[in-house]
Write a protein that holds these residues in place. Structure first.
Motif, PDB file in Angstrom:
ATOM      1  N   ASN A 197     -14.158  -3.454   3.498  1.00 40.00           N
ATOM      2  CA  ASN A 197     -13.812  -4.774   2.982  1.00 40.00           C
ATOM      3  C   ASN A 197     -14.040  -5.803   4.090  1.00 40.00           C
ATOM      4  O   ASN A 197     -14.966  -6.608   4.021  1.00 40.00           O
ATOM      5  CB  ASN A 197     -12.363  -4.799   2.466  1.00 40.00           C
ATOM      6  CG  ASN A 197     -11.956  -6.132   1.852  1.00 40.00           C
ATOM      7  OD1 ASN A 197     -12.556  -7.166   2.120  1.00 40.00           O
ATOM      8  ND2 ASN A 197     -10.938  -6.139   1.015  1.00 40.00           N
ATOM      9  N   HIS A 236     -14.369  -5.495  -2.156  1.00 35.95           N
ATOM     10  CA  HIS A 236     -14.708  -4.342  -1.321  1.00 35.95           C
ATOM     11  C   HIS A 236     -16.230  -4.253  -1.158  1.00 35.95           C
ATOM     12  O   HIS A 236     -16.970  -5.056  -1.707  1.00 35.95           O
ATOM     13  CB  HIS A 236     -14.194  -3.040  -1.961  1.00 35.95           C
ATOM     14  CG  HIS A 236     -12.708  -2.988  -2.111  1.00 35.95           C
ATOM     15  ND1 HIS A 236     -12.075  -2.043  -2.874  1.00 35.95           N
ATOM     16  CD2 HIS A 236     -11.729  -3.764  -1.597  1.00 35.95           C
ATOM     17  CE1 HIS A 236     -10.760  -2.233  -2.816  1.00 35.95           C
ATOM     18  NE2 HIS A 236     -10.526  -3.281  -2.058  1.00 35.95           N
ATOM     19  N   HIS A 262     -12.157   2.707   2.219  1.00 34.02           N
ATOM     20  CA  HIS A 262     -13.331   1.946   1.760  1.00 34.02           C
ATOM     21  C   HIS A 262     -13.469   0.740   2.660  1.00 34.02           C
ATOM     22  O   HIS A 262     -12.549   0.443   3.434  1.00 34.02           O
ATOM     23  CB  HIS A 262     -13.186   1.491   0.300  1.00 34.02           C
ATOM     24  CG  HIS A 262     -11.959   0.639   0.077  1.00 34.02           C
ATOM     25  ND1 HIS A 262     -11.881  -0.671   0.478  1.00 34.02           N
ATOM     26  CD2 HIS A 262     -10.748   0.931  -0.443  1.00 34.02           C
ATOM     27  CE1 HIS A 262     -10.696  -1.146   0.185  1.00 34.02           C
ATOM     28  NE2 HIS A 262      -9.965  -0.199  -0.367  1.00 34.02           N
ATOM     29  N   ASP A 302      -7.731  -4.739   4.376  1.00 36.26           N
ATOM     30  CA  ASP A 302      -8.002  -4.908   2.956  1.00 36.26           C
ATOM     31  C   ASP A 302      -7.308  -6.131   2.368  1.00 36.26           C
ATOM     32  O   ASP A 302      -7.945  -6.974   1.743  1.00 36.26           O
ATOM     33  CB  ASP A 302      -7.551  -3.664   2.200  1.00 36.26           C
ATOM     34  CG  ASP A 302      -7.900  -3.779   0.732  1.00 36.26           C
ATOM     35  OD1 ASP A 302      -9.107  -3.814   0.425  1.00 36.26           O
ATOM     36  OD2 ASP A 302      -6.986  -3.869  -0.101  1.00 36.26           O
ATOM     37  N   LYS A 339       0.822  -1.218   0.000  1.00 36.75           N
ATOM     38  CA  LYS A 339       0.000   0.000   0.000  1.00 36.75           C
ATOM     39  C   LYS A 339       0.852   1.263   0.000  1.00 36.75           C
ATOM     40  O   LYS A 339       0.329   2.359   0.201  1.00 36.75           O
ATOM     41  CB  LYS A 339      -0.935   0.005   1.232  1.00 36.75           C
ATOM     42  CG  LYS A 339      -1.927  -1.149   1.265  1.00 36.75           C
ATOM     43  CD  LYS A 339      -3.134  -0.883   0.362  1.00 36.75           C
ATOM     44  CE  LYS A 339      -4.099  -2.059   0.376  1.00 36.75           C
ATOM     45  NZ  LYS A 339      -5.283  -1.835  -0.469  1.00 36.75           N
ATOM     46  N   HIS A 374      -9.349  -9.436   1.218  1.00 34.65           N
ATOM     47  CA  HIS A 374      -9.400  -9.938  -0.162  1.00 34.65           C
ATOM     48  C   HIS A 374      -9.168 -11.442  -0.266  1.00 34.65           C
ATOM     49  O   HIS A 374      -9.411 -12.032  -1.312  1.00 34.65           O
ATOM     50  CB  HIS A 374      -8.341  -9.234  -1.018  1.00 34.65           C
ATOM     51  CG  HIS A 374      -8.738  -7.880  -1.509  1.00 34.65           C
ATOM     52  ND1 HIS A 374      -9.861  -7.670  -2.277  1.00 34.65           N
ATOM     53  CD2 HIS A 374      -8.147  -6.671  -1.371  1.00 34.65           C
ATOM     54  CE1 HIS A 374      -9.939  -6.370  -2.580  1.00 34.65           C
ATOM     55  NE2 HIS A 374      -8.924  -5.740  -2.037  1.00 34.65           N
TER      56      HIS A 374
END
Ligand code: 3PG
Ligand code: CO
Length: 548
Positions: free
Chosen positions: A466, A493, A464, A422, A354, A426
């Motif tokens: 997730n 997400h 966001h 995140d 990130k 995922h």
């Protein structure tokens, strides 16, 4: 306001935490955030002013409110303080108006392949996730090529998703697409085929130089046509699933489609190549491999003479790629440009996965620094491991470095991104996601203590959601279940809002949210940071969230 910290009225410092992929959702079912043990986050929510921000859809410049949020648009919005129509929307418009097909990029691609009697190739993320790409864009370009440009031969290199869409949804895209190609071939008397591909976390779509081997493997698959051969993409997917029980699409190994005479879609001299992702982070490395004359990262074998274009310009400062189809949003006057102009000292930090989010995306898709003298960018190298097996990732190492930054008193603002919620979200593994959130919370506690000690201000938010939604649900909101009644994992997400919490330990002001701000979203954050830094926010920014 009077300050106890010397002549400057700035907090010492403003620490800005992005808990990537950690959203708010009331429902506890499949909610790895609510089910995690998070005493520090809980304390903040009980003791500090906070609000919820919209982080998806039109609030972040995406085409519609059914578009989930993502890190690119989220960090763009946070960093630039106002709304920009984003890639997904700009490409839609360029296709709807036909402008894309009149542009220089498209014309040169067609001319090059036609002049050399070459093949026209597409490489990209094969789904309708609308985070990096959309299949509608690919289909529109194929129809145009077949019926307007009369391009006889096209090959499509498909990167299977399972990360922005259902984790095992590949065939829902592949089968209709094969039919779509058959129709084109019959009606236009053409030869359009899938050439091969593989899972997006295995080949081609690496980012921030976390693992160049993925790009090399992509090169072998797409360009050399080397790899395990199958008669069709369907056969490849079914075979790999049978051989690797539980494997999800993003992790499927590479495959090459071949017939009696070998691979059907090698990339050769005289061919044209479009990388049809509009988002840049996972597009830059493969683009460099195609474009750089003296590319040194790996040996390109073979290295055919092709004309290459990306869907968009991915880095608007370094001009990567040289040729592209659609103008990107021009994100100017970011918060960092203003803060640097006023001489503030800034630090940005995350781990590799990130790192570009808090630098490149935050600064409007520019990878360079704004001011060498004032800024420090710190990258902690990410491990190359399946993150469900190490859900703590580098949260502790990032935090060590942040605490040093706070205690050095050298920075006015420190921004950081914890990828855990995140990256582990995922993977679809619930237990790991819970631990990921707990690792973030543990680090949050250390940062809270350090901020308190320094008299700083801590902002905790996210780009966001997730991890707060780890199970697939149907339209009615019921959890979808697999053959044994187990919940179906959701890897993508979400549409959920995110927290925006202000923990002010400076004791110099009262933080109160302004109830007049309608529909607060991520674009209100930048102006709010100016407030917290005791600076007047730029006029062009969306209004700040706090009362003055
Ligand atoms: C990815 O690239 O990993 C996903 O498509 C989106 O995740 P991000 O927007 O959180 O980076
Ligand atoms: Co993500």
């Amino acid at each position: 306001a009077s300050s106890t910290h010397g002549k400057s009225h700035r907090p010492k410092p403003l620490v800005f935490v992005v808990m990537d992929g950690i959203g708010y959702r009331e429902n506890q079912l499949g909610n790895a955030v609510a089910q995690a043990y998070t005493p520090n986050l809980d304390w903040l929510l009980q003791n500090c002013p906070y609000t919820l921000l919209k982080a998806h859809g039109t609030a972040v410049g995406l085409p519609s409110d059914s578009d989930m949020g993502n890190s690119e648009v989220g960090h763009n919005a946070i960093g630039a303080g106002r709304l920009f129509p984003q890639g997904a929307k700009l490409v839609n418009e360029a296709i709807a108006s036909g402008r894309i097909f009149q542009g220089k990029g498209w014309r040169r691609l067609v001319d090059f392949a036609q002049a050399h009697r070459g093949t026209f190739h597409f490489i990209g993320l094969f789904s309708d996730g609308n985070v990096h790409s959309h299949l509608d864009h690919l289909r529109a370009m194929l129809l145009h090529l077949a019926f307007e440009e009369k391009m006889p031969r096209v090959r499509v290199h498909i990167l299977l998703d399972g990360r922005d869409v259902g984790e095992t949804s590949a065939l829902e895209y592949v089968l209709p697409f094969e039919k779509f190609l058959r129709d084109i071939n019959t009606r236009a008397n053409a030869d359009y085929r899938i050439a091969g591909g593989g899972g997006r976390m295995k080949i081609t779509m690496d980012r921030y130089e976390a693992d160049w081997d993925m790009v090399l493997l992509g090169w072998k698959t797409h360009v050399a046509g080397e790899g395990r051969a199958f008669a069709s993409a369907e056969e490849a997917i079914l075979t790999y699933r049978r051989e690797n029980p539980g494997v999800i699409d993003q992790d499927l190994p590479p495959f090459v489609i071949a017939d009696e005479s070998g691979p059907v879609g090698r990339i050769q001299d005289g061919d044209s190549v479009v990388y049809f992702n509009f988002r840049g982070d996972r597009a830059i490395e493969i683009t460099r491999a195609f474009e750089e004359k003296d590319f040194k990262v790996f040996e390109r074998d073979p290295n055919p003479h092709v004309f290459y274009a990306g869907m968009m310009e991915y880095d608007t400062e370094l001009h990567i790629p040289r040729n592209y189809l659609v103008e990107p949003p021009r994100i100017e006057h970011t918060m960092n440009e203003y803060l640097c102009a006023r001489g503030l000292r800034l630090m940005a930090i995350s781990e590799t996965q990130k790192f570009g989010h808090v630098t490149y995306f935050w600064n409007g898709n520019r990878s360079g620094k704004i001011d060498e003298r004032l800024e420090q960018y710190v990258e902690i190298r990410s491990d190359k491991v399946p993150f469900q097996e190490r859900p703590w990732m580098k949260a502790a190492e990032i935090t060590d470095r942040v605490l040093r930054g706070i205690r050095s008193h050298r920075y006015d603002m420190i921004r950081l991104n914890f990828p855990n919620g995140d990256m582990v979200g995922h993977t679809g593994v619930f237990q790991s996601a819970r631990i990921a959130v707990e690792a973030v919370d543990l680090s949050l506690g250390r940062i809270m203590a350090a901020a308190r000690e320094a008299g700083g201000i801590l902002v905790v938010t996210a780009d966001h959601g997730n991890a707060e939604e780890m199970y697939e649900t149907d339209k009615a909101g019921n959890v979808k279940r697999g053959p044994n009644g187990e919940p179906r994992a959701k890897t993508a997400h979400t549409l959920n809002p995110v927290w925006f919490i202000v923990y002010d330990t400076s004791g110099t002001r009262t933080v109160r949210f302004n109830p007049a701000i309608e529909k607060p979203g991520l674009t209100n954050i930048a102006a709010t940071c100016f407030q917290l830094l005791n600076l007047a926010p730029p006029e062009m920014y969306d209004p700040p969230l706090l009362e003055n």
